[in-house]
Write a protein that holds these residues in place. Structure first.
Motif, PDB file in Angstrom:
ATOM      1  N   GLY A  23       0.796  -1.239   0.000  1.00 34.14           N
ATOM      2  CA  GLY A  23       0.000   0.000   0.000  1.00 34.14           C
ATOM      3  C   GLY A  23       0.818   1.274   0.000  1.00 34.14           C
ATOM      4  O   GLY A  23       0.352   2.313   0.476  1.00 34.14           O
ATOM      5  N   PHE A  24       2.033   1.214  -0.545  1.00 32.09           N
ATOM      6  CA  PHE A  24       2.873   2.418  -0.553  1.00 32.09           C
ATOM      7  C   PHE A  24       2.847   3.174  -1.878  1.00 32.09           C
ATOM      8  O   PHE A  24       3.566   4.148  -2.042  1.00 32.09           O
ATOM      9  CB  PHE A  24       4.325   2.057  -0.203  1.00 32.09           C
ATOM     10  N   MET A  25       2.059   2.693  -2.831  1.00 29.95           N
ATOM     11  CA  MET A  25       1.970   3.423  -4.096  1.00 29.95           C
ATOM     12  C   MET A  25       0.824   4.408  -4.002  1.00 29.95           C
ATOM     13  O   MET A  25      -0.320   4.014  -3.775  1.00 29.95           O
ATOM     14  CB  MET A  25       1.757   2.445  -5.264  1.00 29.95           C
ATOM     15  N   THR A  26       1.128   5.697  -4.144  1.00 26.39           N
ATOM     16  CA  THR A  26       0.107   6.727  -3.991  1.00 26.39           C
ATOM     17  C   THR A  26       0.145   7.665  -5.204  1.00 26.39           C
ATOM     18  O   THR A  26       1.096   7.628  -5.984  1.00 26.39           O
ATOM     19  CB  THR A  26       0.351   7.576  -2.720  1.00 26.39           C
ATOM     20  N   PRO A  27      -0.849   8.539  -5.330  1.00 22.80           N
ATOM     21  CA  PRO A  27      -0.824   9.501  -6.452  1.00 22.80           C
ATOM     22  C   PRO A  27       0.382  10.436  -6.401  1.00 22.80           C
ATOM     23  O   PRO A  27       0.768  11.002  -7.418  1.00 22.80           O
ATOM     24  CB  PRO A  27      -2.128  10.283  -6.270  1.00 22.80           C
ATOM     25  N   SER A  28       0.980  10.608  -5.239  1.00 23.00           N
ATOM     26  CA  SER A  28       2.111  11.542  -5.160  1.00 23.00           C
ATOM     27  C   SER A  28       3.461  10.840  -5.327  1.00 23.00           C
ATOM     28  O   SER A  28       4.509  11.485  -5.248  1.00 23.00           O
ATOM     29  CB  SER A  28       2.081  12.296  -3.825  1.00 23.00           C
ATOM     30  N   THR A  29       3.435   9.527  -5.560  1.00 21.08           N
ATOM     31  CA  THR A  29       4.707   8.812  -5.752  1.00 21.08           C
ATOM     32  C   THR A  29       5.228   9.091  -7.162  1.00 21.08           C
ATOM     33  O   THR A  29       4.489   8.971  -8.139  1.00 21.08           O
ATOM     34  CB  THR A  29       4.511   7.293  -5.565  1.00 21.08           C
ATOM     35  N   VAL A  30       6.512   9.444  -7.240  1.00 25.90           N
ATOM     36  CA  VAL A  30       7.128   9.716  -8.543  1.00 25.90           C
ATOM     37  C   VAL A  30       8.123   8.593  -8.854  1.00 25.90           C
ATOM     38  O   VAL A  30       9.047   8.337  -8.083  1.00 25.90           O
ATOM     39  CB  VAL A  30       7.833  11.091  -8.563  1.00 25.90           C
ATOM     40  N   TYR A  31       7.885   7.921  -9.975  1.00 21.10           N
ATOM     41  CA  TYR A  31       8.749   6.834 -10.421  1.00 21.10           C
ATOM     42  C   TYR A  31       9.700   7.401 -11.478  1.00 21.10           C
ATOM     43  O   TYR A  31       9.271   7.829 -12.547  1.00 21.10           O
ATOM     44  CB  TYR A  31       7.911   5.691 -11.012  1.00 21.10           C
ATOM     45  N   VAL A  32      10.978   7.410 -11.150  1.00 19.59           N
ATOM     46  CA  VAL A  32      11.961   7.999 -12.052  1.00 19.59           C
ATOM     47  C   VAL A  32      12.428   6.941 -13.054  1.00 19.59           C
ATOM     48  O   VAL A  32      12.760   5.812 -12.648  1.00 19.59           O
ATOM     49  CB  VAL A  32      13.154   8.546 -11.247  1.00 19.59           C
ATOM     50  N   HIS A  33      12.462   7.290 -14.308  1.00 20.14           N
ATOM     51  CA  HIS A  33      12.836   6.435 -15.446  1.00 20.14           C
ATOM     52  C   HIS A  33      11.710   5.453 -15.811  1.00 20.14           C
ATOM     53  O   HIS A  33      11.139   5.543 -16.878  1.00 20.14           O
ATOM     54  CB  HIS A  33      14.156   5.664 -15.238  1.00 20.14           C
ATOM     55  N   ALA A  34      11.419   4.493 -14.925  1.00 16.27           N
ATOM     56  CA  ALA A  34      10.381   3.483 -15.202  1.00 16.27           C
ATOM     57  C   ALA A  34      10.517   2.950 -16.622  1.00 16.27           C
ATOM     58  O   ALA A  34       9.549   2.869 -17.370  1.00 16.27           O
ATOM     59  CB  ALA A  34       8.989   4.066 -14.950  1.00 16.27           C
ATOM     60  N   ALA A  35      11.740   2.599 -16.980  1.00 19.66           N
ATOM     61  CA  ALA A  35      12.048   2.311 -18.378  1.00 19.66           C
ATOM     62  C   ALA A  35      12.137   0.820 -18.694  1.00 19.66           C
ATOM     63  O   ALA A  35      12.120   0.443 -19.865  1.00 19.66           O
ATOM     64  CB  ALA A  35      13.360   2.993 -18.757  1.00 19.66           C
TER      65      ALA A  35
END
Ligand SMILES: [Zn+2]
Length: 495
Positions: free
Chosen positions: A246-258
């Motif tokens: 449950g740590f994924m939220t709308p304010s989480t920023v995933y860098v690259h995600a490539a």
């Protein structure tokens, strides 16, 4: 003797406001309204009006944007600002070489004053390039003294910043729960000029030790930014762990995600998070292919970033252009592999301008404040105008012009929170000398600490051997090139 920028600073102090006159205004509002020959009126730290030929109070400072483009200040959501003290040092690095240099060998020799030096020049550079909000992805904070130094530097430059607190020398489950860190957070006031995030990566360890850091972030009410989907470093396992806990939220920023699978992109999309795409970095270093082409099919919001000036500079024009190019390049390549031809491009110039403005604001939860030129929002404004450049005319397609034609040298005016920080191509009231002296001193210190040999070797990694293909043809000036036995199907190159 006063410089033109000093004289301008004097003129604006005490004025009732600023009006940017007669530019082509890219509002970046929900309808992407473009206003030709329009004004933007700023009072205090806010936008008071946007429209043609605005009436303004007497004494309002006028900035002539005629022939130019007026757009919202750009937003970089991931930049390791401390590394700007080593500008261009790693131009020929791969990600592996970066990891070895900073994580394993030399990152720990950086002192608080070195963090300060890098942040100071990086912060000034951002403002100069029209990047009015930057996330300082500050993962060299070995001690709270390093963090204080980072904050001092950011506070000394009147741009908008978010300190993303990190420390690559220690597990995030250690530093994020330490009393020193808690104390730092408690005594460092947050505002819309200086925000705070937690910056750490999830390695996929089955024990999920990062859980404690996520809990710390949740307790403190701080968003998390994380390098995700980085080839050889982070992958789907980390995303799954974050999701299941449950740590994924709308304010989480995933860098690259490539380098993630659809399953991870589905989890990101469903939880409302966004991806910070650092195209130039991904292309040079090898985190994975810049992912906008796949994020589109998941409807995942995108912001842009430059990553680090050990490779790239704080140039979001370059980020927009390379992102558009990489996306289209991939779409063509995928089509060609199937024998198809792409006749219409999905990603448009206007989309990448949005990534660089609104996209960043949304990712940082600041969409009500910045990212567009709308009444009531913060006065973060960039004017692109260069009367000495043959590239500024004709101005027929403003989005196309920003992305494919303009460059950071065309940034004429930069206003942050209502303050004019650059005008007529010159910084206003910002002195480069202390930043230059500080960075020179850090470079001297690093050279002395590493020794000349390690310093030079670090900057000039070995070049792999080149495999030359056998060529069946021979050139002769007596006759046209002939092949003794031409190979009807030469080996493809680049294997
Ligand atoms: Zn990074």
């Amino acid at each position: 003797m006063t410089s033109p920028s000093d004289a301008f600073a004097e003129r604006i102090s005490g004025a009732p406001g600023v009006v940017v006159r007669a530019g082509t205004v890219l509002t970046m509002d929900d309808r992407r309204t473009v206003l030709p020959n329009a004004d933007v009126h700023l009072v205090g730290d806010r936008i008071a009006a946007v429209g043609p030929q605005l009436d303004v109070p007497e004494g309002t400072v006028e900035i002539d944007a005629g022939g130019g483009i007026v757009m919202p200040g750009m937003i970089d959501t991931h930049r390791h600002m401390w590394q700007t003290a080593m500008r261009a040092y790693g131009a020929d690095w791969t990600l592996t070489q970066y990891f070895v240099w900073y994580y394993l060998e030399w990152g720990k020799v950086f002192r608080p004053q070195d963090i300060h030096a890098g942040n100071l020049v990086s912060a000034i550079e951002a403002v100069d390039a029209g990047v009015t909000t930057s996330v300082d992805w500050s993962h060299g904070l070995q001690t709270v003294e390093h963090a204080e130094a980072a904050v001092d530097a950011l506070r000394s430059v009147p741009g908008r910043f978010v300190l993303a607190y990190g420390n690559i020398q220690q597990g995030p489950w250690v530093w994020s729960v330490s009393a020193e860190f808690r104390d730092f957070v408690a005594r460092t006031p947050r505002s819309d000029m200086l925000g705070l995030q937690l910056a750490f990566d999830v390695t996929g360890d089955p024990e999920f030790p990062e859980k404690a850091a996520f809990e710390a972030a949740r307790d403190l009410g701080i968003s998390v930014t994380t390098h995700a989907g980085v080839w050889g470093a982070t992958n789907d396992v980390g995303i799954r762990q974050m999701h299941e806990h449950g740590f994924m939220t709308p304010s989480t920023v995933y860098v690259h995600a490539a380098t993630l699978t659809n399953d991870s992109y589905h989890r990101i999309a469903a939880s409302g998070g966004s991806v910070s795409v650092a195209t130039e970095s991904e292309q040079s270093c090898g985190q994975g292919y810049p992912p906008t082409w796949v994020l589109r099919s998941h409807d995942i919001p995108v912001s842009l970033s430059m990553d680090t000036s050990v490779w790239q500079s704080a140039d979001l024009f370059s980020a927009m252009r390379s992102t558009l190019g990489a996306d289209r390049s991939r779409v063509h390549l995928e089509a060609h592999a199937k024998g198809d031809t792409v006749t219409h491009s999905h990603l448009r110039a206007a989309d990448v301008v949005e990534f660089a403005t609104r996209g960043g604001a949304t990712a940082l939860g600041m969409d009500d404040l910045v990212g567009s030129l709308e009444v009531g929002k913060k006065a973060d404004v960039v004017v692109i105008k260069n009367d000495h450049s043959p590239v500024m005319f004709p101005l027929v397609n403003p989005y196309g012009h920003v992305v494919m034609q303009a460059q950071r040298g065309d940034v004429h005016t930069v206003i942050v929170d209502g303050r004019v920080l650059k005008h007529d191509g010159r910084l206003v009231g910002i002195d480069l000398a202390p930043a230059r002296a500080a960075v020179e001193s850090t470079v001297e210190y690093l050279k002395a600490t590493l020794g000349t040999e390690a310093w030079e070797k670090g900057m000039n990694p070995d070049i792999p051997e080149r495999a030359l293909l056998e060529n069946p043809y021979q050139y002769s000036d007596l006759a046209m090139p002939t092949a003794e036995e031409p190979d009807p199907e030469p080996e493809p190159s680049g294997t």
